[in-house]
Scaffold this motif. Sequence first.
Motif, short mmCIF file in Angstrom:
data_model
loop_
_atom_site.label_atom_id
_atom_site.label_comp_id
_atom_site.label_asym_id
_atom_site.label_seq_id
_atom_site.Cartn_x
_atom_site.Cartn_y
_atom_site.Cartn_z
N MET A 1 67.59 -18.46 -2.97
CA MET A 1 66.39 -17.82 -2.42
C MET A 1 65.15 -18.16 -3.24
O MET A 1 64.04 -18.28 -2.70
CB MET A 1 66.57 -16.31 -2.34
CG MET A 1 67.47 -15.86 -1.21
SD MET A 1 67.10 -16.64 0.40
CE MET A 1 65.37 -16.22 0.63
N LEU A 2 65.30 -18.35 -4.55
CA LEU A 2 64.18 -18.79 -5.38
C LEU A 2 63.67 -20.15 -4.88
O LEU A 2 62.46 -20.36 -4.76
CB LEU A 2 64.62 -18.91 -6.85
CG LEU A 2 63.55 -19.41 -7.83
CD1 LEU A 2 62.53 -18.32 -8.10
CD2 LEU A 2 64.19 -19.88 -9.13
N THR A 3 64.62 -21.02 -4.55
CA THR A 3 64.26 -22.35 -4.05
C THR A 3 63.54 -22.27 -2.71
O THR A 3 62.49 -22.91 -2.50
CB THR A 3 65.52 -23.22 -3.90
OG1 THR A 3 66.22 -23.27 -5.15
CG2 THR A 3 65.16 -24.62 -3.45
N ILE A 4 64.07 -21.45 -1.78
CA ILE A 4 63.49 -21.35 -0.44
C ILE A 4 62.10 -20.71 -0.48
O ILE A 4 61.15 -21.22 0.12
CB ILE A 4 64.42 -20.57 0.50
CG1 ILE A 4 65.74 -21.33 0.69
CG2 ILE A 4 63.75 -20.33 1.85
CD1 ILE A 4 66.79 -20.56 1.47
N PHE A 5 61.97 -19.61 -1.20
CA PHE A 5 60.65 -18.96 -1.19
C PHE A 5 59.63 -19.78 -1.97
O PHE A 5 58.43 -19.74 -1.70
CB PHE A 5 60.76 -17.50 -1.61
CG PHE A 5 60.33 -17.10 -2.99
CD1 PHE A 5 59.00 -17.11 -3.35
CD2 PHE A 5 61.26 -16.64 -3.92
CE1 PHE A 5 58.59 -16.69 -4.61
CE2 PHE A 5 60.86 -16.22 -5.18
CZ PHE A 5 59.52 -16.26 -5.53
N SER A 6 60.11 -20.60 -2.93
CA SER A 6 59.21 -21.52 -3.62
C SER A 6 58.60 -22.53 -2.65
O SER A 6 57.40 -22.85 -2.73
CB SER A 6 59.96 -22.26 -4.72
OG SER A 6 59.17 -23.27 -5.30
N ILE A 7 59.40 -23.02 -1.71
CA ILE A 7 58.91 -24.00 -0.73
C ILE A 7 57.76 -23.41 0.08
O ILE A 7 56.72 -24.06 0.29
CB ILE A 7 60.05 -24.46 0.19
CG1 ILE A 7 61.06 -25.30 -0.62
CG2 ILE A 7 59.51 -25.27 1.37
CD1 ILE A 7 62.32 -25.65 0.15
N PHE A 8 57.91 -22.16 0.55
CA PHE A 8 56.87 -21.55 1.37
C PHE A 8 55.64 -21.18 0.54
O PHE A 8 54.51 -21.25 1.02
CB PHE A 8 57.42 -20.33 2.10
CG PHE A 8 58.39 -20.67 3.19
CD1 PHE A 8 58.01 -21.51 4.23
CD2 PHE A 8 59.69 -20.19 3.17
CE1 PHE A 8 58.90 -21.85 5.24
CE2 PHE A 8 60.60 -20.53 4.17
CZ PHE A 8 60.20 -21.36 5.20
N VAL A 9 55.85 -20.79 -0.72
CA VAL A 9 54.71 -20.50 -1.61
C VAL A 9 53.82 -21.74 -1.73
O VAL A 9 52.60 -21.69 -1.54
CB VAL A 9 55.20 -20.07 -3.00
CG1 VAL A 9 54.05 -20.09 -4.01
CG2 VAL A 9 55.80 -18.67 -2.95
N GLN A 10 54.44 -22.87 -2.01
CA GLN A 10 53.67 -24.07 -2.27
C GLN A 10 53.15 -24.73 -0.99
O GLN A 10 52.08 -25.35 -0.99
CB GLN A 10 54.52 -25.04 -3.09
CG GLN A 10 54.70 -24.54 -4.51
CD GLN A 10 56.08 -24.75 -5.08
OE1 GLN A 10 56.85 -25.57 -4.59
NE2 GLN A 10 56.41 -24.00 -6.12
N ALA A 11 53.88 -24.55 0.11
CA ALA A 11 53.37 -25.03 1.40
C ALA A 11 52.10 -24.27 1.78
O ALA A 11 51.15 -24.85 2.32
CB ALA A 11 54.43 -24.89 2.48
#
Length: 510
Positions: free
Chosen positions: A385-395
Amino acid sequence: AEEESQSLSECIMTDLANDEQPNKDREANQEEDSTPSPYAVKVDPEQDDKATELKLCSAKRPHMRAFHFSWWGFFIAFFIWFAIAPLLPIIKHDLDLDKEDIWTSNIFAVAFDIVMRFVFGSLCDKYGARILMGIILMVASIPTACIGLINSLTGLILVRLFIGLAGSTFVCCQCWTSRMFTKEIVGVANGMVGGWGNVGGGATQLIMGSALFPLFKFLMDGNETLAWRTVCIVPAVVAFLTGIVIIKFSDDCPKGAYRDLKKSGEMPEISAAASFRGAAIDFNTWILFIQYACCFGVELTVNNAAVSFFQSEFDLSTEAASAIASIFGFMNLFARGIGGYASDWAMNKMKMRGRILVQALFLLLEGVCIFIFVEMTSLAGSIIMLTIFSIFVQAAEGSTYGVVPYVNAKATGSVAGIVGAGGPTGAVSFGLIFRQLAPRTAFSVMAGIVLASGVLSVLITIKNHRGILFGADRDGDTIIVPRMEEDEEEFPKAVDASDKEDGEYHNNST
């Protein structure tokens, strides 16, 4: 008969001359087209020779050199900005500090950055991003080299406060690429340089916490105190040298240095105060400020909190927790660029309304993913989940700066600076929450705020563009001027009302 013959000959010669003229014109055009371009990429002369394409494998001046120097400079800024982050658990023990003390230092680490982002935005419009970025890196490297002299909480706060100056290189990074690339690809360009620069956050966790610190600890015969007091000299030296290289071997804009262009009269003198005022009175600037606080502010908060979170929640070592925390930053390799690409793609499909919808979507998905991350009780689930929410943060960060160049074209630097200041402002606000609450509760509060910021997208309405609820699309940049006949009055058929008010007329006819 003789006169008629002579008249006929003159007519034939005239016709032949008229036939030859288009051929000469075509030959002249072919010669002009065959003239080699002074640039290594295709450019748009109507947009001040900005590049219309990205050649990632090229580092030629001016466009691609500026592209690569902008992300590399921001990467190194992150390297010194968060060099101390993976070392904080050890520093906390050595200086006998508590959780509140560490979060206080985290807050001060981004506080100075807020002020300087406001300042540097307008200064980029006046002096150019190149010189400012180089100077910031060299100045911020000095307190970085002084980390080893810290002996108290006051010392820790002061050193981190002045190192925070490095974060303002983000404004230079975004202004520089906005100056080099056309509006059609600026979302991708800004997203990529911002994203690749942000990778410095993840790389710092890995390099400092899992590579350099263990190496220095080995060299110091296992003495952790001596290791953390000496290891930060490495990022300080790298940052200082990078600043020198950026100033000496790159350009302010496609046509060269601002200083030379102003001397030759090709570029007017710009008032930093007027530029800032134009950006500050636009309501859209402040909505984007809040939204950037809820994406880049979240990233800064996670960079500060991740190692301690995984150590306390799952009883990991500093090396292991740093390696896991680095995943968050490494998503910047592609995630922020995806946000910029999605924004450009939506612009082509739905114009500005598409960019704003993409912005809202990424923020809403980011908030949802943070809520899910909080509920994970296993290490594997938390990492996923850290990986997935990181993607949306940076997008969301990338899509934000897909909108920024459209807010006020005459004050792009100031808009970028104000919006960019939203990031550290968010980090300070969230830092205060994490300072007072348990980590999982603080993450939940942060998720709710992010969701609310996504809803604010419905209020964004940019001049000459349709928003989600308000406004209408119209061509506010082009003025049509017809070809004049001898007996026609010299006056354009269509003049945009906004340009009438500004007293600016742009002849786009041939």
